[in-house]
Design a protein around this motif. Structure first.
Motif, mmCIF file in Angstrom:
data_model
loop_
_atom_site.group_PDB
_atom_site.id
_atom_site.type_symbol
_atom_site.label_atom_id
_atom_site.label_comp_id
_atom_site.label_asym_id
_atom_site.label_seq_id
_atom_site.Cartn_x
_atom_site.Cartn_y
_atom_site.Cartn_z
ATOM 1 N N LYS A 131 0.840 3.107 10.235
ATOM 2 C CA LYS A 131 2.114 3.774 9.967
ATOM 3 C C LYS A 131 2.283 4.078 8.479
ATOM 4 C CE LYS A 131 4.694 2.055 13.939
ATOM 5 N NZ LYS A 131 3.790 1.026 14.529
ATOM 6 N N ILE A 132 1.937 3.126 7.638
ATOM 7 C CA ILE A 132 2.096 3.351 6.188
ATOM 8 C C ILE A 132 1.183 4.488 5.744
ATOM 9 C CG2 ILE A 132 1.957 2.327 3.892
ATOM 10 C CD1 ILE A 132 2.292 -0.419 5.144
ATOM 11 N N GLU A 133 -0.046 4.471 6.223
ATOM 12 C CA GLU A 133 -1.020 5.504 5.869
ATOM 13 C C GLU A 133 -0.520 6.889 6.274
ATOM 14 O OE1 GLU A 133 -3.905 5.703 4.276
ATOM 15 O OE2 GLU A 133 -4.762 7.578 5.022
ATOM 16 N N LYS A 134 -0.015 6.977 7.505
ATOM 17 C CA LYS A 134 0.453 8.269 8.043
ATOM 18 C C LYS A 134 1.571 8.826 7.165
ATOM 19 C CE LYS A 134 1.866 10.317 12.455
ATOM 20 N NZ LYS A 134 3.265 10.748 12.341
ATOM 21 N N LYS A 135 2.530 7.969 6.884
ATOM 22 C CA LYS A 135 3.690 8.378 6.094
ATOM 23 C C LYS A 135 3.266 8.800 4.686
ATOM 24 C CE LYS A 135 8.061 8.369 6.276
ATOM 25 N NZ LYS A 135 9.129 8.343 5.733
ATOM 26 N N PHE A 136 2.382 7.985 4.089
ATOM 27 C CA PHE A 136 1.955 8.226 2.726
ATOM 28 C C PHE A 136 1.167 9.529 2.649
ATOM 29 C CE2 PHE A 136 1.351 7.491 -1.525
ATOM 30 C CZ PHE A 136 0.102 7.050 -1.938
ATOM 31 N N LYS A 137 0.312 9.761 3.632
ATOM 32 C CA LYS A 137 -0.494 10.981 3.668
ATOM 33 C C LYS A 137 0.419 12.198 3.795
ATOM 34 C CE LYS A 137 -4.459 12.995 5.898
ATOM 35 N NZ LYS A 137 -5.137 13.168 7.150
ATOM 36 N N GLU A 138 1.386 12.111 4.717
ATOM 37 C CA GLU A 138 2.311 13.234 4.943
ATOM 38 C C GLU A 138 3.111 13.553 3.692
ATOM 39 O OE1 GLU A 138 4.677 12.019 8.273
ATOM 40 O OE2 GLU A 138 3.070 12.457 9.713
ATOM 41 N N GLY A 139 3.497 12.503 2.948
ATOM 42 C CA GLY A 139 4.332 12.702 1.765
ATOM 43 C C GLY A 139 3.603 13.388 0.625
ATOM 44 N N GLY A 140 2.287 13.206 0.581
ATOM 45 C CA GLY A 140 1.481 13.862 -0.449
ATOM 46 C C GLY A 140 1.765 13.430 -1.876
ATOM 47 N N GLU A 142 1.590 10.691 -5.287
ATOM 48 C CA GLU A 142 0.580 9.864 -5.937
ATOM 49 C C GLU A 142 0.862 8.364 -5.715
ATOM 50 O OE1 GLU A 142 0.370 10.619 -10.122
ATOM 51 O OE2 GLU A 142 -1.235 9.146 -10.415
ATOM 52 N N PHE A 143 2.153 8.042 -5.632
ATOM 53 C CA PHE A 143 2.555 6.648 -5.438
ATOM 54 C C PHE A 143 3.397 6.527 -4.175
ATOM 55 C CE2 PHE A 143 0.858 5.363 -9.382
ATOM 56 C CZ PHE A 143 1.132 6.361 -10.319
ATOM 57 N N LEU A 144 3.536 5.322 -3.687
ATOM 58 C CA LEU A 144 4.222 5.112 -2.408
ATOM 59 C C LEU A 144 5.693 5.504 -2.444
ATOM 60 C CD1 LEU A 144 2.603 1.737 -1.414
ATOM 61 C CD2 LEU A 144 2.551 3.787 -0.029
ATOM 62 N N ALA A 152 5.573 -1.862 -4.850
ATOM 63 C CA ALA A 152 4.972 -1.540 -3.550
ATOM 64 C C ALA A 152 3.490 -1.194 -3.689
ATOM 65 C CB ALA A 152 5.725 -0.400 -2.877
ATOM 66 N N ASP A 153 3.143 -0.389 -4.679
ATOM 67 C CA ASP A 153 1.737 0.009 -4.880
ATOM 68 C C ASP A 153 0.891 -1.218 -5.220
ATOM 69 O OD1 ASP A 153 3.474 2.434 -6.579
ATOM 70 O OD2 ASP A 153 2.272 2.979 -4.830
ATOM 71 N N LEU A 154 1.426 -2.086 -6.065
ATOM 72 C CA LEU A 154 0.684 -3.283 -6.452
ATOM 73 C C LEU A 154 0.530 -4.237 -5.269
ATOM 74 C CD1 LEU A 154 2.264 -3.887 -9.984
ATOM 75 C CD2 LEU A 154 0.045 -2.872 -9.457
ATOM 76 N N ALA A 155 1.558 -4.310 -4.444
ATOM 77 C CA ALA A 155 1.487 -5.174 -3.265
ATOM 78 C C ALA A 155 0.418 -4.667 -2.281
ATOM 79 C CB ALA A 155 2.851 -5.259 -2.580
ATOM 80 N N LYS A 182 -7.663 2.531 -5.497
ATOM 81 C CA LYS A 182 -8.657 2.829 -6.537
ATOM 82 C C LYS A 182 -7.956 3.291 -7.810
ATOM 83 C CE LYS A 182 -12.898 3.821 -3.954
ATOM 84 N NZ LYS A 182 -12.609 3.448 -2.548
ATOM 85 N N ARG A 183 -6.911 4.099 -7.641
ATOM 86 C CA ARG A 183 -6.166 4.577 -8.811
ATOM 87 C C ARG A 183 -5.508 3.400 -9.535
ATOM 88 N NH1 ARG A 183 -4.609 8.660 -5.332
ATOM 89 N NH2 ARG A 183 -2.497 7.857 -4.992
ATOM 90 N N VAL A 184 -4.945 2.480 -8.771
ATOM 91 C CA VAL A 184 -4.301 1.293 -9.362
ATOM 92 C C VAL A 184 -5.335 0.497 -10.156
ATOM 93 C CG1 VAL A 184 -3.239 -0.944 -8.829
ATOM 94 C CG2 VAL A 184 -2.431 1.115 -7.674
ATOM 95 N N ALA A 185 -6.494 0.279 -9.538
ATOM 96 C CA ALA A 185 -7.532 -0.542 -10.168
ATOM 97 C C ALA A 185 -8.094 0.113 -11.422
ATOM 98 C CB ALA A 185 -8.650 -0.815 -9.166
ATOM 99 N N ALA A 186 -7.978 1.433 -11.509
ATOM 100 C CA ALA A 186 -8.556 2.156 -12.638
ATOM 101 C C ALA A 186 -7.601 2.245 -13.829
ATOM 102 C CB ALA A 186 -8.952 3.555 -12.192
ATOM 103 N N ARG A 187 -6.346 1.891 -13.634
ATOM 104 C CA ARG A 187 -5.391 1.935 -14.745
ATOM 105 C C ARG A 187 -5.888 0.974 -15.821
ATOM 106 N NH1 ARG A 187 -0.387 4.241 -13.005
ATOM 107 N NH2 ARG A 187 0.781 3.193 -14.638
#
Lengths: 202, 201
Positions: A131-140, A142-144, A152-155, A182-187
């Motif tokens: 569900k989270i993936e679907k919503k996040f993908k639809e929203g387009g 960069e962050f949740l 939320a992104d860090l969690a 991956k984006r979080v880890a690259a900061r």
């Protein structure tokens, strides 16, 4: 800036998201790790007999990882900027806590542990992440939430990190969330933190 | 004032604390109870669970903890400052922790008594002791910031439920017992208790 001391065991567990926030915000803190053999003596002195606990200057220690995360998120601007945004962030974190708690990490009987873990993954964790993936993908975005890096992104990042213990390819099942992690880890601050933190499985 | 709709099953459960916050704050809301139509309501929820709160018809908000904390902040029932909000948060979270372990639906009386006793010994004693100490030391009628917060309401609500299962346990914590009675007699809370639907859980 207040003086922060975070007390936990030598593991990621329920302290890691707080540590990630301090790292990302560039805020110094004392990262106190309690050894297993010292815990029985320390336990009765803790507010609810549990860790983590956060000390802020000379204030009474704050227990409960959820309360600590929410407090630090607000103080360090990982709360999305409004009460309502923070409510959705809170919801995501609660959900992760909820489904994560279904995994019987402490079960000693190996067969029971395996069965319980399978149940947790199939009936709780995968459906939630679908569900989270679907919503996040639809929203387009960069962050949740709130178009910026929040608790939320860090969690999600921390969950994906620890979930590898029970499913080695966990986050790869969710490409949009995988990309976020991956984006979080690259900061830069987080990358540096991840390179230097003590290596523990959980 | 925004329009609020709270969706839950026809019971107290994880919606009762939000409802008590609405009541205490004197804020109107739609108290929607799902009865036979869960199968059609479920897909409308973010994660297939209740309660869910919608504010001004916006994106539904799930997870009772998130709902409680959001409403507490909106209604000035969270202590006001970050540190007070954090203290109310830790107390509420500790109570929810206990509540999650509580064998509300255990039907076997002997098993129920045993499970309640185990909970008391392993967790509830310590948590209640600490909250009792805190209330005593606060020099006020309230747990945080010397004023009413959702922590008081959450503790009172849980003490109330616990009394049904083990009356003697609460007697060890006279301050918490008194807190529960004070909260229950607050005019808006009392009115809600008198008028709310009478349900099994």
């Amino acid at each position: 800036m207040p003086n922060y001391k975070l007390v936990y065991f030598n593991s990621k567990g329920r302290a890691e998201v707080v540590r990630l926030m301090f790292a990302e915000a560039g805020v110094e803190f004392e990262d106190k790790r309690v050894q297993e053999e010292d815990w029985p003596q320390l336990k009765p002195t803790m507010p609810f007999g549990q860790l983590p606990v956060l000390y802020i200057d000379d204030k009474p220690p704050l227990p409960q990882s959820g309360a600590i995360e929410r407090y630090v998120a607000r103080e360090l601007n990982f709360d999305g900027g409004s009460s309502l945004a923070f409510a959705y962030i809170d919801m995501v974190c609660n959900l992760l806590e909820d489904v994560g708690s279904k995994v019987p990490f402490m079960e000693k009987d190996e067969a029971k542990k395996a069965a319980g873990t399978k149940d947790a993954l199939e009936n709780h964790i995968y459906p939630a992440f679908d569900k989270i993936e679907k919503k996040f993908k639809e929203g387009g975005e960069e962050f949740l939430i709130a178009k910026r890096l929040t608790l939320a992104d860090l969690a999600i990042f921390h969950f994906s990190d620890v979930a590898r213990v029970i499913d080695a390819n966990f986050i790869t099942k969710y490409p949009t969330l995988d990309a976020l992690c991956k984006r979080v880890a690259a900061r830069p601050s987080i990358k540096k933190y991840l390179e230097n933190r003590p290596k523990t499985p959980l | 004032m925004p329009t609020y709709k709270l969706v839950y099953f026809d019971g107290r459960g994880r919606a009762e604390l939000p409802r008590m916050l609405f009541a205490e704050a004197g804020v109107k809301y739609e108290d929607f109870r799902v009865k036979e139509n869960w199968a059609s309501e479920k897909p409308k929820t973010p994660f297939g669970k209740l309660p869910v709160l919608t504010v001004d018809g916006g994106e539904p908000l799930a997870e009772s903890g998130a709902i409680v904390r959001y409403l507490a902040r909106e209604f000035d029932l969270d202590g006001g400052s970050s540190i007070h909000a954090a203290q109310a948060d830790m107390i509420h979270t500790a109570v929810i922790d206990l509540s999650n372990d509580f064998p509300y639906f255990e039907e076997d009386k002997a098993k129920l008594a045993e499970r309640v006793k185990t909970l008391e010994e392993k967790k509830a004693n310590l948590v209640f002791e600490k909250i009792e100490e805190r209330l005593k030391a606060s020099g006020s009628q309230f747990l945080v910031a010397r004023k009413l917060t959702y922590a008081d309401i959450a503790v009172a609500s849980f003490v109330d439920a616990f009394k049904d299962f083990d009356d003697s346990f609460i007697k060890k914590f006279p301050c918490l017992d008194a807190l529960q009675q004070r909260i229950a007699s607050r005019p808006n809370i009392k009115k809600w208790f008198d008028n709310r639907p009478k349900t099994m859980f």
